[in-house]
Scaffold this active site. Structure first.
Site, PDB file in Angstrom:
ATOM      1  CE1 TYR A 142      -3.050  -2.900   0.471  1.00  0.00           C
ATOM      2  CE2 TYR A 142      -3.089  -2.685   2.895  1.00  0.00           C
ATOM      3  CZ  TYR A 142      -3.440  -3.519   1.661  1.00  0.00           C
ATOM      4  OH  TYR A 142      -4.216  -4.536   1.913  1.00  0.00           O
ATOM      5  CD  GLU A 193       2.321  17.680  -1.705  1.00  0.00           C
ATOM      6  OE1 GLU A 193       1.611  17.587  -2.434  1.00  0.00           O
ATOM      7  OE2 GLU A 193       2.590  18.686  -0.995  1.00  0.00           O
ATOM      8  CD  GLU A 223      -4.318  19.213  -3.565  1.00  0.00           C
ATOM      9  OE1 GLU A 223      -3.801  18.436  -4.439  1.00  0.00           O
ATOM     10  OE2 GLU A 223      -3.794  20.277  -3.228  1.00  0.00           O
ATOM     11  CE  LYS A 262      -9.052  20.280  -4.390  1.00  0.00           C
ATOM     12  NZ  LYS A 262      -9.140  20.501  -5.618  1.00  0.00           N
ATOM     13  CG  ASP A 263      -7.574  27.532   0.398  1.00  0.00           C
ATOM     14  OD1 ASP A 263      -6.922  27.181  -0.684  1.00  0.00           O
ATOM     15  OD2 ASP A 263      -8.115  28.607   0.387  1.00  0.00           O
ATOM     16  CB  SER A 270      -2.013  24.464   0.199  1.00  0.00           C
ATOM     17  OG  SER A 270      -1.138  25.372  -0.298  1.00  0.00           O
TER      18      SER A 270
END
Length: 132
Positions: free
Chosen positions: A27, A79, A86, A104-105, A108
Site C-alpha cells: 500500500y 504532502e 485533494e 485544499k487551502d 496547502s
C-alpha cells in the site's frame, strides 16, 4: 445506479498477521507511485539532494543531516496527506464548494509550514557556518 464508479467492486478481505506487514508495504509503495504523479512531490524529492549539498558546503555535522532527513520525511508525509485530501475533495465536490476550497487551502498551508521548517533549518546551518 451508483454515484461511485467502483461501486460494483467488492471490498477486499481484511489482511491480518504477518501478511499485513507485506500488504501495508505494498500500500505504501502504491502511495509513493501516486504521489510521484504530483509535481510538488517531485520538487520535494529534488530538494533533498540540493539541501544535502548546501549542508555539506556549510560543513554540517552528522546530527544536522539526521534533522534534515527527519524534516524531509515530515514534509513527504504532509504532502501525502495534502494529496489525499485533494483526492477526496475532488471526488466529493467536482464543482466549486466552500468546504472544498477550505480543505485544499488548509492542506496547502500544512505543506507550506513544513517547507518553511525545512528552509529555516537549512538556513540555520548555513548561518552557523558563515558566522563561525
Amino acid at each position: 445506479m451508483s454515484l461511485h464508479p467502483d461501486a460494483s467492486r467488492a471490498k477486499p478481505d481484511r489482511v491480518t498477521g504477518i501478511a499485513h506487514i507485506f500488504a501495508a508495504t505494498g500500500y505504501s509503495i502504491g502511495g509513493i507511485r501516486r504521489l510521484w504523479q504530483e509535481t510538488a512531490f517531485r520538487h520535494i524529492v529534488l530538494g533533498l539532494p540540493v539541501c544535502t549539498g548546501v549542508l555539506a558546503l556549510a560543513g554540517a555535522r552528522v546530527p544536522d543531516y539526521c534533522v534534515l532527513v527527519i524534516l524531509f520525511f515530515g514534509l513527504v508525509a504532509t504532502e501525502a496527506l495534502n494529496t489525499a485530501i485533494e483526492c477526496i475533495v475532488d471526488h466529493l465536490a467536482p464543482h466549486w464548494a466552500e468546504f472544498a476550497r477550505d480543505a485544499k487551502d488548509l492542506g496547502s498551508l500544512a505543506t507550506m509550514c513544513m517547507l518553511a521548517a525545512n528552509g529555516v533549518f537549512v538556513g540555520h546551518v548555513v548561518w552557523r557556518a558563515i558566522s563561525a
